[in-house]
Design an enzyme around this catalytic site. Structure first.
Site, PDB file in Angstrom:
ATOM      1  NE  ARG A   1      -2.508   0.074   3.628  1.00 12.18           N
ATOM      2  CZ  ARG A   1      -3.310   0.498   4.575  1.00 12.18           C
ATOM      3  NH1 ARG A   1      -4.617   0.435   4.424  1.00 12.18           N
ATOM      4  NH2 ARG A   1      -2.831   0.981   5.700  1.00 12.18           N
TER       5      ARG A   1
ATOM      6  CB  THR B   1      -2.629   7.235  -2.369  1.00 10.71           C
ATOM      7  OG1 THR B   1      -1.905   6.028  -2.672  1.00 10.71           O
ATOM      8  CG2 THR B   1      -1.863   8.434  -2.919  1.00 10.71           C
TER       9      THR B   1
ATOM     10  CG  ASP C   1       2.791  -2.833   8.864  1.00 12.09           C
ATOM     11  OD1 ASP C   1       3.025  -4.013   8.487  1.00 12.09           O
ATOM     12  OD2 ASP C   1       2.791  -1.866   8.092  1.00 12.09           O
TER      13      ASP C   1
ATOM     14  CG  ASP D   1       6.551  -3.188   9.473  1.00  8.68           C
ATOM     15  OD1 ASP D   1       7.292  -3.616   8.566  1.00  8.68           O
ATOM     16  OD2 ASP D   1       6.123  -2.025   9.505  1.00  8.68           O
TER      17      ASP D   1
HETATM   18  C1  PRP Z   1      -1.059  -4.731   4.460  1.00 14.09           C
HETATM   19  C2  PRP Z   1      -1.867  -6.008   4.676  1.00 14.09           C
HETATM   20  C3  PRP Z   1      -2.749  -6.031   3.456  1.00 14.09           C
HETATM   21  C4  PRP Z   1      -3.030  -4.574   3.224  1.00 14.09           C
HETATM   22  C5  PRP Z   1      -4.405  -4.254   3.739  1.00 14.09           C
HETATM   23  O1  PRP Z   1      -0.040  -4.949   3.579  1.00 14.09           O
HETATM   24  O2  PRP Z   1      -1.063  -7.145   4.806  1.00 14.09           O
HETATM   25  O3  PRP Z   1      -2.145  -6.611   2.321  1.00 14.09           O
HETATM   26  O4  PRP Z   1      -2.033  -3.823   3.952  1.00 14.09           O
HETATM   27  O5  PRP Z   1      -4.746  -2.947   3.434  1.00 14.09           O
HETATM   28  P1  PRP Z   1      -5.891  -2.569   2.401  1.00 14.09           P
HETATM   29  O6  PRP Z   1      -7.057  -3.438   2.732  1.00 14.09           O
HETATM   30  O7  PRP Z   1      -6.127  -1.125   2.679  1.00 14.09           O
HETATM   31  O8  PRP Z   1      -5.373  -2.802   1.021  1.00 14.09           O
HETATM   32  P2  PRP Z   1       1.054  -3.825   3.216  1.00 14.09           P
HETATM   33  O9  PRP Z   1       0.641  -3.052   2.023  1.00 14.09           O
HETATM   34  O10 PRP Z   1       1.382  -3.034   4.444  1.00 14.09           O
HETATM   35  O11 PRP Z   1       2.291  -4.693   2.758  1.00 14.09           O
HETATM   36  P3  PRP Z   1       3.166  -5.769   3.573  1.00 14.09           P
HETATM   37  O12 PRP Z   1       2.315  -7.005   3.733  1.00 14.09           O
HETATM   38  O13 PRP Z   1       4.317  -5.995   2.647  1.00 14.09           O
HETATM   39  O14 PRP Z   1       3.569  -5.183   4.885  1.00 14.09           O
HETATM   40  N1  URA Z   2      -2.219  -3.144   7.074  1.00 10.86           N
HETATM   41  C1  URA Z   2      -1.825  -3.574   8.271  1.00 10.86           C
HETATM   42  O1  URA Z   2      -0.850  -4.334   8.385  1.00 10.86           O
HETATM   43  N2  URA Z   2      -2.523  -3.176   9.342  1.00 10.86           N
HETATM   44  C2  URA Z   2      -3.590  -2.357   9.258  1.00 10.86           C
HETATM   45  O2  URA Z   2      -4.188  -2.028  10.287  1.00 10.86           O
HETATM   46  C3  URA Z   2      -3.963  -1.900   7.998  1.00 10.86           C
HETATM   47  C4  URA Z   2      -3.270  -2.320   6.907  1.00 10.86           C
END
Ligand code: PRP
Ligand code: URA
Length: 214
Positions: A109, A113, A205, A208
């Site tokens: 994400r 945005t 997160d 993370d």
């Molecule tokens: C997080 C999570 C989802 C997404 C959810 O991933 O694991 O994939 O955000 O958010 P949304 O419903 O608003 O799309 P992130 O983009 O942080 O990537 P990561 O898994 O690499 O940390």
């Molecule tokens: N992605 C995450 O990992 N946590 C949240 O709360 C939203 C998006």
């Protein structure tokens, strides 16, 4: 009353699930335990998501006699983790279905945005004939999950089931409105999103916390 099709949403609220989810949410839970809990919760969710798999009769010889038992009737499964955090749920589902294939959708994400950016996509060649279990611990705005559903529909997949651990009403509505057939399994529908599109109360997160990157 919810303004989405609740018949396609299953909240897996078994006491063990709720207990483990509370530990997962705790900011003092470390990386090792967080990863283990994500795997365990994926097993509970996978169990629910495959509850309606069709069965067929099979003859089995016990040490005492021949009898008729049941086995799953040729269901082929693919697990589709949304990278990174979705990877944390794969081993749990593979525990239940060791022969499943695994396809990957890479997305992150944009922090400003909140729009997902795709950087990778690879599915098994016969994906259209498989029941696809899309796994991602977090369903926030729904942007990432709806994009993954779009890729799978474009690849011809008919049976899509999405497994998240923590969701929020905005994300649930976005996913169920986007696709009229998809089914969603989650351990909790939390209160709302904050101004940074993080789920409240949520767990922070997920990527993370699984990988110890913050
Ligand atoms: C997080 C999570 C989802 C997404 C959810 O991933 O694991 O994939 O955000 O958010 P949304 O419903 O608003 O799309 P992130 O983009 O942080 O990537 P990561 O898994 O690499 O940390
Ligand atoms: N992605 C995450 O990992 N946590 C949240 O709360 C939203 C998006």
């Amino acid at each position: 009353m919810a303004d989405y099709d609740e018949s396609r949403l299953t909240v897996v609220d078994h006491p063990l699930v709720q207990h483990k989810l509370s530990i997962l949410r705790d900011k003092n839970t470390g990386t090792k335990q967080f990863r283990e809990l994500v795997t365990e919760l994926a097993i509970f969710e996978g169990y629910e998501a495959m509850r309606d798999f069709p069965l067929e009769d099979v003859r089995v010889e016990t040490p005492l006699e021949v009898t008729t038992c049941k086995r799953i009737a040729g269901k082929k499964v693919a697990i589709i983790p949304i990278l990174r955090a979705g990877l944390g749920m794969v081993d749990g589902i593979l525990t239940l279905v060791p022969s499943a294939r695994v396809g990957h959708v890479g997305m992150y994400r944009d922090p400003e945005t909140h729009v997902p950016h795709q950087y990778y996509c690879k599915f098994p060649p016969d994906i259209e004939n498989r029941t696809c279990l899309v796994v991602d611990p977090m369903l926030a705005t729904g942007g990432s999950l709806t994009a993954a559903i779009q890729f799978l529909r474009e690849a011809g997949v008919k049976d899509i089931r999405c497994l998240t651990i923590v969701s929020c009403p905005e994300g649930v509505k976005a996913v169920l409105d986007y696709d009229k057939d998809v089914r969603l399994y989650t351990c909790s529908v939390d209160r709302c999103l904050n101004e940074d599109a993080y789920i409240l109360p949520g767990l922070g997160d997920a990527g993370d916390r699984i990988y110890g990157t913050k």
